[in-house]
Write an enzyme that holds these catalytic residues in place. Structure first.
Site, PDB file in Angstrom:
ATOM      1  N   LYS A 256       0.851  -1.173   0.000  1.00 10.73           N
ATOM      2  CA  LYS A 256       0.000   0.000   0.000  1.00 10.73           C
ATOM      3  C   LYS A 256       0.896   1.234   0.000  1.00 10.73           C
ATOM      4  O   LYS A 256       2.008   1.183   0.514  1.00 10.73           O
ATOM      5  CB  LYS A 256      -0.848  -0.048   1.283  1.00 10.73           C
ATOM      6  CG  LYS A 256      -1.953   0.937   1.270  1.00 10.73           C
ATOM      7  CD  LYS A 256      -3.158   0.510   2.057  1.00 10.73           C
ATOM      8  CE  LYS A 256      -4.238   1.556   1.856  1.00 10.73           C
ATOM      9  NZ  LYS A 256      -4.354   2.073   0.486  1.00 10.73           N
TER      10      LYS A 256
ATOM     11  N   ILE B   9     -10.018   5.777  -1.881  1.00  9.98           N
ATOM     12  CA  ILE B   9      -9.539   5.396  -0.556  1.00  9.98           C
ATOM     13  C   ILE B   9      -8.781   6.570   0.073  1.00  9.98           C
ATOM     14  O   ILE B   9      -8.870   6.793   1.278  1.00  9.98           O
ATOM     15  CB  ILE B   9      -8.629   4.150  -0.643  1.00  9.98           C
ATOM     16  CG1 ILE B   9      -9.316   3.018  -1.425  1.00  9.98           C
ATOM     17  CG2 ILE B   9      -8.189   3.695   0.740  1.00  9.98           C
ATOM     18  CD1 ILE B   9     -10.645   2.566  -0.896  1.00  9.98           C
ATOM     19  N   GLY B  10      -8.056   7.311  -0.760  1.00  7.94           N
ATOM     20  CA  GLY B  10      -7.359   8.490  -0.242  1.00  7.94           C
ATOM     21  C   GLY B  10      -6.090   8.152   0.516  1.00  7.94           C
ATOM     22  O   GLY B  10      -5.722   8.824   1.483  1.00  7.94           O
TER      23      GLY B  10
ATOM     24  N   ASN C 150       4.419   6.544  -6.142  1.00 12.08           N
ATOM     25  CA  ASN C 150       3.059   6.900  -6.544  1.00 12.08           C
ATOM     26  C   ASN C 150       2.997   8.405  -6.779  1.00 12.08           C
ATOM     27  O   ASN C 150       2.930   9.182  -5.840  1.00 12.08           O
ATOM     28  CB  ASN C 150       2.077   6.477  -5.436  1.00 12.08           C
ATOM     29  CG  ASN C 150       0.642   6.765  -5.805  1.00 12.08           C
ATOM     30  OD1 ASN C 150       0.361   7.314  -6.873  1.00 12.08           O
ATOM     31  ND2 ASN C 150      -0.277   6.385  -4.928  1.00 12.08           N
TER      32      ASN C 150
ATOM     33  N   CYS D 220      -1.905   9.226  -7.637  1.00 14.43           N
ATOM     34  CA  CYS D 220      -3.162   8.917  -6.967  1.00 14.43           C
ATOM     35  C   CYS D 220      -4.220   9.951  -7.371  1.00 14.43           C
ATOM     36  O   CYS D 220      -4.019  11.152  -7.170  1.00 14.43           O
ATOM     37  CB  CYS D 220      -3.002   8.927  -5.453  1.00 14.43           C
ATOM     38  SG  CYS D 220      -4.588   8.673  -4.617  1.00 14.43           S
TER      39      CYS D 220
ATOM     40  N   THR E  62      -5.053   4.152 -11.766  1.00 13.93           N
ATOM     41  CA  THR E  62      -6.460   4.144 -12.183  1.00 13.93           C
ATOM     42  C   THR E  62      -6.806   5.339 -13.070  1.00 13.93           C
ATOM     43  O   THR E  62      -6.183   6.389 -13.008  1.00 13.93           O
ATOM     44  CB  THR E  62      -7.387   4.184 -10.958  1.00 13.93           C
ATOM     45  OG1 THR E  62      -6.990   5.269 -10.125  1.00 13.93           O
ATOM     46  CG2 THR E  62      -7.323   2.886 -10.185  1.00 13.93           C
TER      47      THR E  62
ATOM     48  N   GLY F  55     -10.361  -2.394 -12.776  1.00 24.86           N
ATOM     49  CA  GLY F  55     -11.071  -3.638 -13.082  1.00 24.86           C
ATOM     50  C   GLY F  55     -10.997  -3.987 -14.558  1.00 24.86           C
ATOM     51  O   GLY F  55     -10.441  -3.245 -15.367  1.00 24.86           O
TER      52      GLY F  55
ATOM     53  N   GLY G 171      -4.526  -6.266  -9.423  1.00 25.49           N
ATOM     54  CA  GLY G 171      -5.097  -5.400  -8.398  1.00 25.49           C
ATOM     55  C   GLY G 171      -6.514  -5.789  -8.033  1.00 25.49           C
ATOM     56  O   GLY G 171      -6.746  -6.632  -7.161  1.00 25.49           O
ATOM     57  N   THR G 172      -7.463  -5.213  -8.751  1.00 25.64           N
ATOM     58  CA  THR G 172      -8.878  -5.434  -8.441  1.00 25.64           C
ATOM     59  C   THR G 172      -9.225  -6.919  -8.338  1.00 25.64           C
ATOM     60  O   THR G 172     -10.062  -7.307  -7.515  1.00 25.64           O
ATOM     61  CB  THR G 172      -9.739  -4.734  -9.509  1.00 25.64           C
ATOM     62  OG1 THR G 172      -9.380  -3.347  -9.523  1.00 25.64           O
ATOM     63  CG2 THR G 172     -11.223  -4.866  -9.220  1.00 25.64           C
TER      64      THR G 172
END
Lengths: 315, 262
Positions: free
Chosen positions: A45, A71-72, A127, A130, A193, A217, A265-266
């Site tokens: 994460k 999710i932030g 990252n 995000c 994403t 997804g 991931g998903t």
């Protein structure tokens, strides 16, 4: 037995399948379902300098063959991560890539330097993409000079594998990949994403609290593949392919297009052991195709002929 | 917890828009504690993509049952299942009800399919020697899911077509007037506005209340971080309903932070 190993810089992944950041916790939550040492690697994460609470509910919504999340960057912070999560990942034999999120270049550097002092960190994924936080996140990831500067500053501070996770929410992902390559990144992860949205028509309210969120997804796979293809044409450093991988076939598609590694991931939300199943599926494919090494798949896309009707799905 | 492909034993409608689905799993039947839930994939398709979280309703030997309303794509698929069909189940998940301790009477208050965790909880409480009372409410008598096996049931309907006319909070008030509130704990599951009203009622009277929350989840095991509820106590702003809940002391959570599922 075909070889499934992939080496990037000084890290050898036993197979090309990693868990995507933010979809596998700290790699310790799913021990009832799989042995994490059987994964190519675990990408943690996103870890920030201080703990982050994350965004208010509703954080997720299902869409057609996909989902939105906001999710932030909820996470325990680097201190707790290094004290109580990393030693357990190391004990379990995971190849651990620490994903770092930050709201300033100084914070990225500080978190990375804290990780540098620890054993059990194989490399980093940064990252800069995000979509769900105001500070940091996308306002770095959509600004090429910022991505270049972050890469440069972190490269100076580590000899470990450094991958930059790019957002697809830009006009030209190739330009960002080139900036990372020029500043010494070992790989680019494509893609984070897509910005997406869903509305409850009865209440006319957005289905997630931040109105828009990260779309993931199987629905995004063709778009993600096109982004990997674009990045492949732009750079020669390895690409880590991400976006809607649900099966070994999906993963193999990304590798044919040009990914050296993939992240799942998903799919883990439905089957926490999907990563090891996909790795086994890739091995089976290599044997079936009589290929010696998974490396022979990378970028093997044949564009010399028109796609056959069968390939176009008309079988 | 296990991920298991189980075989459906029975699928039926038990009240207006209330359905049950039963399957066989020795491991899940044995491992499930009161208030735990399962995360179930409607089918093997990519649409719907995610699992659906359901409380375990009944356990009899190896037979495990869930209860649900048809509210969307996933639940409609569950209702179309037939005996012999396979089902991909993950569970049991979540922290069970905190039902042990020194008290005499447990009042189990449920609204609609909030009845889901009550039979398993009631059986466990009875085994501990507690007195168990069920107060179950729905809009009309036709929506009451009563299989005749609830321990000491009292019913409440909005239209008075069965039992107390009014909601479960009113029915609980009536019960307490008759029986008193001493040495008693309330366990509740139902729509958020019911839990909110019940919480106000119990707080005002100093009655211990544990609520079982319903919310949309993706993974059910803490890896997606998609199901936070805001905490009113402790040092964390949010906890995850899937791994820290779904059963909470009402005073620990800020229920209004949680979007209603229905």
């Amino acid at each position: 037995m075909p070889s499934t190993e992939i080496t990037i810089r000084n890290v050898t992944f036993k197979n090309p399948v990693l868990t995507a950041s933010g979809t596998f916790g700290y790699g310790l939550e799913c021990e009832a379902f799989l042995d994490v040492s059987r994964l190519g690697g675990v990408v943690t994460k996103s870890i920030s300098r201080k703990p982050r609470d994350g965004n208010p509910p509703q954080r997720i919504a299902e869409t057609t063959a996909g989902m939105l999340n906001s999710i932030g960057l909820a996470n325990v912070g680097v201190d707790v991560f290094l004290q109580s999560k990393l030693p357990l990942l190391r004990e379990r034999g995971a190849t651990t890539i620490v994903n770092i999120a930050a709201s300033s270049i100084e914070e990225y550097c500080e978190v990375l330097e804290m990780c540098e002092e620890q054993e059990g960190v194989s490399g980093y994924e940064i990252n800069v993409s995000c979509p769900n936080v105001k500070d940091g996140g996308l306002n770095f990831g959509t600004h090429c000079p910022s991505v270049a500067q972050i890469t440069r500053e972190l490269r100076r501070r580590t000899e470990k594998m450094l991958a930059i996770k790019l957002t697809p929410n830009v006009t030209s992902i190739g330009e960002f990949a080139r900036a990372c390559e020029a500043e010494g990144a070992d790989a680019v992860s494509c893609v984070n994403t897509f910005i997406g949205m869903a509305v409850d028509v009865r209440t006319r309210r957005p289905k997630i609290a931040t109105i828009t969120g990260g779309y993931s997804g199987p629905a995004i796979k063709p778009i993600a593949l096109a982004k990997v293809y674009e990045a492949r044409k732009a750079v020669s450093i390895p690409i880590i392919g991400i976006g809607g991988i649900m099966s070994a076939e999906d993963a193999i598609e990304f590798m044919i297009v040009g990914a050296s590694l993939v992240q799942v991931g998903t799919a883990l939300f439905i089957d926490p052991a999907a990563g090891v199943k996909i790795a086994a599926g890739i091995e089976g494919y290599l044997a079936e195709q009589k290929m010696d090494s998974v490396r022979d798949l990378i970028g093997s896309l044949d564009t010399s002929m028109q796609p056959s009707l069968i390939a176009a799905g008309w079988s | 917890m296990f991920q298991e492909t189980v075989t459906i034993l029975e699928s039926r409608q038990v009240a207006d828009n209330v359905h049950t689905l039963a399957f066989a799993s020795e491991r899940i039947a044995r491992a499930t504690r009161p208030g735990q839930f399962l995360n179930i994939k409607p089918n093997s398709s990519l649409d719907p993509l995610l699992r659906r979280a359901y409380s375990v309703h009944r356990i009899e030997g190896d037979r495990v049952e869930i209860i649900y309303n048809i509210v969307g794509q996933g639940s409609a698929i569950f209702a179309s299942k037939r005996p012999g069909d396979p089902l991909d189940v993950l569970g049991p998940l979540g922290v069970p009800f905190h039902y042990e301790g020194e008290y005499a009477t447990a009042v189990l208050v449920s609204g609609g399919v909030g009845i889901a965790p009550m039979p398993v909880l009631g059986a466990a409480l009875a085994a501990l020697g507690k007195r168990v009372i069920n107060i179950h409410g729905a809009r009309t008598a036709g929506m009451i899911a009563n299989d005749g096996r609830l321990i000491d049931p009292r019913f409440a309907t909005d239209d008075g077509s069965l039992g107390f006319r009014g909601n479960v909070v009113g029915a609980l008030g009536q019960y307490l007037e008759q029986e008193g509130a001493a040495d008693l704990r309330v366990f509740a599951c139902g729509p958020n506005r019911m839990l909110s009203a019940l919480g106000g009622f119990c707080n005002a009277r100093g009655i211990a209340l544990e609520v079982s929350l319903e919310c949309q989840m993706a993974c059910g095991i803490g890896i997606c971080q998609g199901c936070p509820v805001e905490m009113g106590t402790g040092d964390r702003k949010y906890t995850l309903v899937c791994t820290h809940g779904p059963n909470y002391d009402f005073r620990d959570i800020i229920l209004d932070s949680l979007p209603s599922v229905h």
